[in-house]
Design a protein around this motif. Structure first.
Motif, PDB file in Angstrom:
ATOM      1  N   PHE A 473       0.822  -1.211   0.000  1.00 53.49           N
ATOM      2  CA  PHE A 473       0.000   0.000   0.000  1.00 53.49           C
ATOM      3  C   PHE A 473       0.857   1.263   0.000  1.00 53.49           C
ATOM      4  O   PHE A 473       0.435   2.305  -0.515  1.00 53.49           O
ATOM      5  CB  PHE A 473      -0.947  -0.002   1.200  1.00 53.49           C
ATOM      6  CG  PHE A 473      -2.056  -0.995   1.074  1.00 53.49           C
ATOM      7  CD1 PHE A 473      -2.993  -0.889   0.059  1.00 53.49           C
ATOM      8  CD2 PHE A 473      -2.170  -2.055   1.959  1.00 53.49           C
ATOM      9  CE1 PHE A 473      -4.022  -1.810  -0.072  1.00 53.49           C
ATOM     10  CE2 PHE A 473      -3.189  -2.977   1.840  1.00 53.49           C
ATOM     11  CZ  PHE A 473      -4.118  -2.855   0.821  1.00 53.49           C
ATOM     12  N   GLY A 474       2.063   1.155   0.563  1.00 53.60           N
ATOM     13  CA  GLY A 474       2.953   2.313   0.544  1.00 53.60           C
ATOM     14  C   GLY A 474       3.352   2.699  -0.864  1.00 53.60           C
ATOM     15  O   GLY A 474       3.331   3.881  -1.233  1.00 53.60           O
ATOM     16  N   THR A 475       3.720   1.711  -1.677  1.00 49.20           N
ATOM     17  CA  THR A 475       4.080   2.007  -3.068  1.00 49.20           C
ATOM     18  C   THR A 475       2.855   2.439  -3.874  1.00 49.20           C
ATOM     19  O   THR A 475       2.951   3.298  -4.757  1.00 49.20           O
ATOM     20  CB  THR A 475       4.718   0.772  -3.724  1.00 49.20           C
ATOM     21  OG1 THR A 475       3.837  -0.356  -3.577  1.00 49.20           O
ATOM     22  CG2 THR A 475       6.046   0.440  -3.085  1.00 49.20           C
ATOM     23  N   MET A 476       1.702   1.864  -3.555  1.00 48.43           N
ATOM     24  CA  MET A 476       0.487   2.229  -4.287  1.00 48.43           C
ATOM     25  C   MET A 476       0.114   3.693  -4.044  1.00 48.43           C
ATOM     26  O   MET A 476      -0.187   4.438  -4.986  1.00 48.43           O
ATOM     27  CB  MET A 476      -0.673   1.323  -3.863  1.00 48.43           C
ATOM     28  CG  MET A 476      -1.949   1.528  -4.674  1.00 48.43           C
ATOM     29  SD  MET A 476      -3.266   0.381  -4.215  1.00 48.43           S
ATOM     30  CE  MET A 476      -3.793   1.119  -2.670  1.00 48.43           C
ATOM     31  N   VAL A 477       0.157   4.114  -2.780  1.00 45.48           N
ATOM     32  CA  VAL A 477      -0.191   5.499  -2.457  1.00 45.48           C
ATOM     33  C   VAL A 477       0.890   6.455  -2.947  1.00 45.48           C
ATOM     34  O   VAL A 477       0.588   7.540  -3.465  1.00 45.48           O
ATOM     35  CB  VAL A 477      -0.401   5.648  -0.935  1.00 45.48           C
ATOM     36  CG1 VAL A 477      -0.602   7.110  -0.562  1.00 45.48           C
ATOM     37  CG2 VAL A 477      -1.594   4.816  -0.477  1.00 45.48           C
ATOM     38  N   ASP A 480       0.439   6.721  -6.628  1.00 47.25           N
ATOM     39  CA  ASP A 480      -0.947   6.964  -7.033  1.00 47.25           C
ATOM     40  C   ASP A 480      -1.384   5.957  -8.098  1.00 47.25           C
ATOM     41  O   ASP A 480      -1.935   6.310  -9.142  1.00 47.25           O
ATOM     42  CB  ASP A 480      -1.109   8.399  -7.557  1.00 47.25           C
ATOM     43  CG  ASP A 480      -2.574   8.811  -7.641  1.00 47.25           C
ATOM     44  OD1 ASP A 480      -3.401   8.169  -6.960  1.00 47.25           O
ATOM     45  OD2 ASP A 480      -2.895   9.750  -8.394  1.00 47.25           O
ATOM     46  N   TYR A 481      -1.124   4.672  -7.809  1.00 45.48           N
ATOM     47  CA  TYR A 481      -1.513   3.590  -8.709  1.00 45.48           C
ATOM     48  C   TYR A 481      -2.835   2.978  -8.254  1.00 45.48           C
ATOM     49  O   TYR A 481      -3.216   3.064  -7.077  1.00 45.48           O
ATOM     50  CB  TYR A 481      -0.454   2.480  -8.711  1.00 45.48           C
ATOM     51  CG  TYR A 481       0.782   2.777  -9.524  1.00 45.48           C
ATOM     52  CD1 TYR A 481       0.773   3.676 -10.578  1.00 45.48           C
ATOM     53  CD2 TYR A 481       1.980   2.117  -9.241  1.00 45.48           C
ATOM     54  CE1 TYR A 481       1.912   3.923 -11.321  1.00 45.48           C
ATOM     55  CE2 TYR A 481       3.127   2.356  -9.980  1.00 45.48           C
ATOM     56  CZ  TYR A 481       3.083   3.270 -11.015  1.00 45.48           C
ATOM     57  OH  TYR A 481       4.212   3.513 -11.749  1.00 45.48           O
ATOM     58  N   SER A 482      -3.488   2.306  -9.180  1.00 41.81           N
ATOM     59  CA  SER A 482      -4.613   1.454  -8.807  1.00 41.81           C
ATOM     60  C   SER A 482      -4.056   0.175  -8.182  1.00 41.81           C
ATOM     61  O   SER A 482      -2.868  -0.137  -8.333  1.00 41.81           O
ATOM     62  CB  SER A 482      -5.455   1.110 -10.031  1.00 41.81           C
ATOM     63  OG  SER A 482      -4.701   0.316 -10.941  1.00 41.81           O
ATOM     64  N   MET A 483      -4.910  -0.567  -7.504  1.00 36.53           N
ATOM     65  CA  MET A 483      -4.435  -1.769  -6.818  1.00 36.53           C
ATOM     66  C   MET A 483      -3.897  -2.801  -7.815  1.00 36.53           C
ATOM     67  O   MET A 483      -2.849  -3.417  -7.576  1.00 36.53           O
ATOM     68  CB  MET A 483      -5.561  -2.378  -5.981  1.00 36.53           C
ATOM     69  CG  MET A 483      -5.108  -3.533  -5.098  1.00 36.53           C
ATOM     70  SD  MET A 483      -6.352  -4.067  -3.910  1.00 36.53           S
ATOM     71  CE  MET A 483      -6.413  -2.637  -2.837  1.00 36.53           C
ATOM     72  N   PHE A 484      -4.593  -2.972  -8.931  1.00 38.13           N
ATOM     73  CA  PHE A 484      -4.142  -3.957  -9.922  1.00 38.13           C
ATOM     74  C   PHE A 484      -2.814  -3.540 -10.544  1.00 38.13           C
ATOM     75  O   PHE A 484      -1.895  -4.353 -10.681  1.00 38.13           O
ATOM     76  CB  PHE A 484      -5.200  -4.127 -11.012  1.00 38.13           C
ATOM     77  CG  PHE A 484      -4.795  -5.083 -12.096  1.00 38.13           C
ATOM     78  CD1 PHE A 484      -4.801  -6.452 -11.868  1.00 38.13           C
ATOM     79  CD2 PHE A 484      -4.373  -4.617 -13.338  1.00 38.13           C
ATOM     80  CE1 PHE A 484      -4.412  -7.344 -12.862  1.00 38.13           C
ATOM     81  CE2 PHE A 484      -3.985  -5.499 -14.331  1.00 38.13           C
ATOM     82  CZ  PHE A 484      -4.001  -6.869 -14.093  1.00 38.13           C
ATOM     83  N   LYS A 485      -2.701  -2.272 -10.912  1.00 38.52           N
ATOM     84  CA  LYS A 485      -1.459  -1.797 -11.518  1.00 38.52           C
ATOM     85  C   LYS A 485      -0.305  -1.902 -10.530  1.00 38.52           C
ATOM     86  O   LYS A 485       0.818  -2.279 -10.902  1.00 38.52           O
ATOM     87  CB  LYS A 485      -1.621  -0.356 -11.992  1.00 38.52           C
ATOM     88  CG  LYS A 485      -0.393   0.177 -12.733  1.00 38.52           C
ATOM     89  CD  LYS A 485      -0.638   1.572 -13.278  1.00 38.52           C
ATOM     90  CE  LYS A 485       0.590   2.075 -14.049  1.00 38.52           C
ATOM     91  NZ  LYS A 485       0.381   3.429 -14.615  1.00 38.52           N
ATOM     92  N   ASN A 486      -0.590  -1.599  -9.268  1.00 38.21           N
ATOM     93  CA  ASN A 486       0.464  -1.690  -8.258  1.00 38.21           C
ATOM     94  C   ASN A 486       0.915  -3.133  -8.063  1.00 38.21           C
ATOM     95  O   ASN A 486       2.103  -3.401  -7.858  1.00 38.21           O
ATOM     96  CB  ASN A 486      -0.039  -1.116  -6.933  1.00 38.21           C
ATOM     97  CG  ASN A 486       1.068  -1.007  -5.899  1.00 38.21           C
ATOM     98  OD1 ASN A 486       2.038  -0.283  -6.085  1.00 38.21           O
ATOM     99  ND2 ASN A 486       0.919  -1.743  -4.812  1.00 38.21           N
ATOM    100  N   LEU A 487      -0.038  -4.074  -8.136  1.00 40.06           N
ATOM    101  CA  LEU A 487       0.320  -5.487  -8.008  1.00 40.06           C
ATOM    102  C   LEU A 487       1.267  -5.903  -9.129  1.00 40.06           C
ATOM    103  O   LEU A 487       2.272  -6.590  -8.888  1.00 40.06           O
ATOM    104  CB  LEU A 487      -0.947  -6.341  -8.038  1.00 40.06           C
ATOM    105  CG  LEU A 487      -0.742  -7.861  -7.989  1.00 40.06           C
ATOM    106  CD1 LEU A 487      -0.045  -8.264  -6.699  1.00 40.06           C
ATOM    107  CD2 LEU A 487      -2.069  -8.591  -8.134  1.00 40.06           C
ATOM    108  N   ILE A 488       0.974  -5.466 -10.342  1.00 35.42           N
ATOM    109  CA  ILE A 488       1.845  -5.791 -11.475  1.00 35.42           C
ATOM    110  C   ILE A 488       3.225  -5.172 -11.280  1.00 35.42           C
ATOM    111  O   ILE A 488       4.260  -5.816 -11.525  1.00 35.42           O
ATOM    112  CB  ILE A 488       1.215  -5.299 -12.795  1.00 35.42           C
ATOM    113  CG1 ILE A 488      -0.135  -5.983 -13.038  1.00 35.42           C
ATOM    114  CG2 ILE A 488       2.158  -5.554 -13.961  1.00 35.42           C
ATOM    115  CD1 ILE A 488      -0.061  -7.482 -13.135  1.00 35.42           C
TER     116      ILE A 488
END
Length: 529
Positions: A473-477, A480-488
């Motif tokens: 969640f730190g990298t996602m926030v 400013d990525y979506s959860m799916f994009k951050n997972l990739i």
């Protein structure tokens, strides 16, 4: 047969089968058989139990059985994993109902040769081929290894007492061992290679001492057992079973603390735990109220600390323009780990964190693992293995730096909004659960037995899962990525970390080759000059 051991009554009438070995089948085989047609099932290989090749019945009606038809890879896995189960081991002990009840409390499971070679070019490679078993005095038992022409003798608890034998034509050697049995204290071995002769072995004085010690232990004469085991240690100071035997005798006599010392020498965590429970019970009866007071005090202190941290974080958030102190930057970490979305957002946009605070969290994580390495209880670290600050610094800082670098390289190409500094701060703040959980777990590990050690391991697992969630969640926030994009991106980051490591190793190898070349050239020039 593959159905197990044939059982007959006193009149020779067939009663049934007992002890059939379990058939293991993989998930893929189960699925494949579900998809097969009836015709395919008829021609496919049948799954049947492996057969026993020999049995030996004890005076109590228990049955030792051996088999050599288990896949060698399965036996190797069972030995290396120090399995307590007999599923993939070549020797089993069955009760009259056919249930496997063998005790495997030795350092290695009873399976013959342990220090075996896996190189097929060696004369003797792979695990032992066990072809027979015989019951000896004082519940000892022996097995033969047809491959190495060796005999291994164990006690009832599965401790290896001694092993002897070798392939050859000299007196006492064996060429084609076929069967084994006891005649009193004498061991009779059928050697089919020497015209079917029977080789007779008598116990040495050392063997007599072992049997004498086991006999005293079985007859509950613990003082005599201690004396015998001590005499055994005078002849073989590295014999773990002797230390365990002394520990067992001391335990039965109520000398629990002395028993602990003996078990520790033998790395016997199971018996150590039983003795430790008695010591802990005695200690708790004296200091129970003090322990309760300390636990309550710690809980109250933790609650007060989090209340104070929440108050500080709330005060700082209402006065966003004021410059944050170093202490406030550190305290904000306790908000981040419980409120990752708001916390990581403010780390980046409100500058609630800093590089200096991040370095502190990184240093604390390093010290946490260092303390875990030197402060774990005996059950989790029976060999007393220690670590160093430098080792932990490399094991924590290097992966973190690789993650930050790989993530930054990728996110600059995929519209990531976080800078290298932002990623480092978010990643470092994510490490805070490690000291919060691992340090208390390490302290508690000094008070647990082997049956309770899984709790400590579970707490450590929670800490790593917590850190992983915060990193995600730190990298996602931050970007400013979506959860799916951050997972990739996270998955690609892991791959990129491996690529970076490969490049660094390749470069270091090339550099070492270059240095070696230059050194050789200089040496050659010096010789020619």
């Amino acid at each position: 047969t593959y159905q197990g051991i044939i059982v007959m009554d006193s009149d020779g009438e067939f009663v049934g089968f007992i002890g059939a070995q379990a058939v293991t089948i993989s998930a893929w085989e189960i699925l494949w058989r579900k998809l097969q047609t009836d015709e395919q099932k008829k021609v496919s290989a049948k799954l049947i139990s492996t057969e026993y090749n020999n049995i030996s019945i004890t005076e109590d009606g228990f049955v030792y059985v051996t088999t050599s038809s288990i896949a060698e890879s399965s036996v190797q896995s069972a030995i290396n994993g120090k399995s307590k189960s007999g599923t993939y081991l070549p020797v089993k002990l069955l009760n009259p109902s056919g249930e496997e009840i063998m005790r495997r409390n030795g350092f290695w499971p009873p399976a013959g040769e342990i220090d075996y070679s896996t190189d097929s070019t060696d004369t003797y490679h792979g695990v032992s081929t066990i072809t027979d078993v015989a019951v000896g005095p004082e519940k000892t038992w022996s097995i033969i290894d047809e491959k190495r022409q060796k005999i291994y003798t164990y006690d009832f608890n599965g401790n290896l007492l001694f092993a002897f034998g070798d392939k050859g034509s000299m007196l006492g050697s064996l060429s084609n061992i076929e069967a084994i049995c006891y005649q009193g204290d004498t061991l009779l071995v059928l050697d089919k290679g020497n015209d079917g002769c029977i080789v007779v072995y008598e116990r040495t004085k050392y063997g007599d001492l072992l049997i004498q010690a086991i006999s005293a232990q079985n007859s509950l004469d613990y003082d005599e057992a201690i004396d015998c085991w001590k005499e055994v240690l005078q002849r073989n100071s590295n014999f773990d079973a002797a230390y365990v035997g002394i520990g067992n005798a001391m335990y039965r006599n109520g000398s629990y603390k002395d028993a602990l010392a003996m078990y520790e020498v033998a790395y016997d965590t199971e018996n150590w735990s039983e003795a430790y429970k008695e010591v802990r019970k005695e200690w708790m009866s004296k200091w129970f109220l003090l322990v309760i007071v300390l636990i309550v005090a710690v809980i109250v202190g933790v609650i007060k600390w989090f209340q104070y941290a929440a108050k500080v974080n709330k005060r700082v958030s209402t006065d966003g323009r004021a410059k944050k102190t170093f202490g406030q930057e550190l305290i904000y970490g306790f908000y981040v780990i419980f409120h990752p979305f708001d916390g990581f957002y403010d780390l980046k946009h409100e500058h609630r964190g800093s590089v200096r605070a991040s370095l502190v969290f990184l240093a604390v994580a390093v010290l946490t693992f260092f303390y875990q390495g030197v402060g774990q209880g005996y059950v989790l670290n029976p060999t007393g293995k220690v670590t160093t600050i430098m080792t932990q610094l490399i094991s924590v800082a290097v992966p973190l730096f690789l993650f930050v670098l790989a993530n930054w390289c990728l996110t600059t190409l995929f519209d990531g909004e976080g800078s290298f500094k932002d990623i480092f701060i978010a990643s470092s703040y994510s490490l805070l659960p490690l000291p919060l959980l691992i340090i208390p777990a390490t302290i508690a590990s000094n008070w647990v037995s082997s049956s309770e050690a899984s709790i400590i391991t579970f707490i450590g697992t929670i800490a790593f899962i917590w850190v992983g969630i915060l990193l995600f969640f730190g990298t996602m926030v931050t970007h400013d990525y979506s959860m799916f994009k951050n997972l990739i991106i996270i998955l690609c980051t892991i791959v990129a970390m491996a690529v970076i490591v490969f490049i660094v190793l390749l470069f270091s190898m090339l550099l070492s080759k270059l240095v070696s070349l230059v050194t050789n050239l200089i040496t050659e020039i010096q010789y020619r000059v």
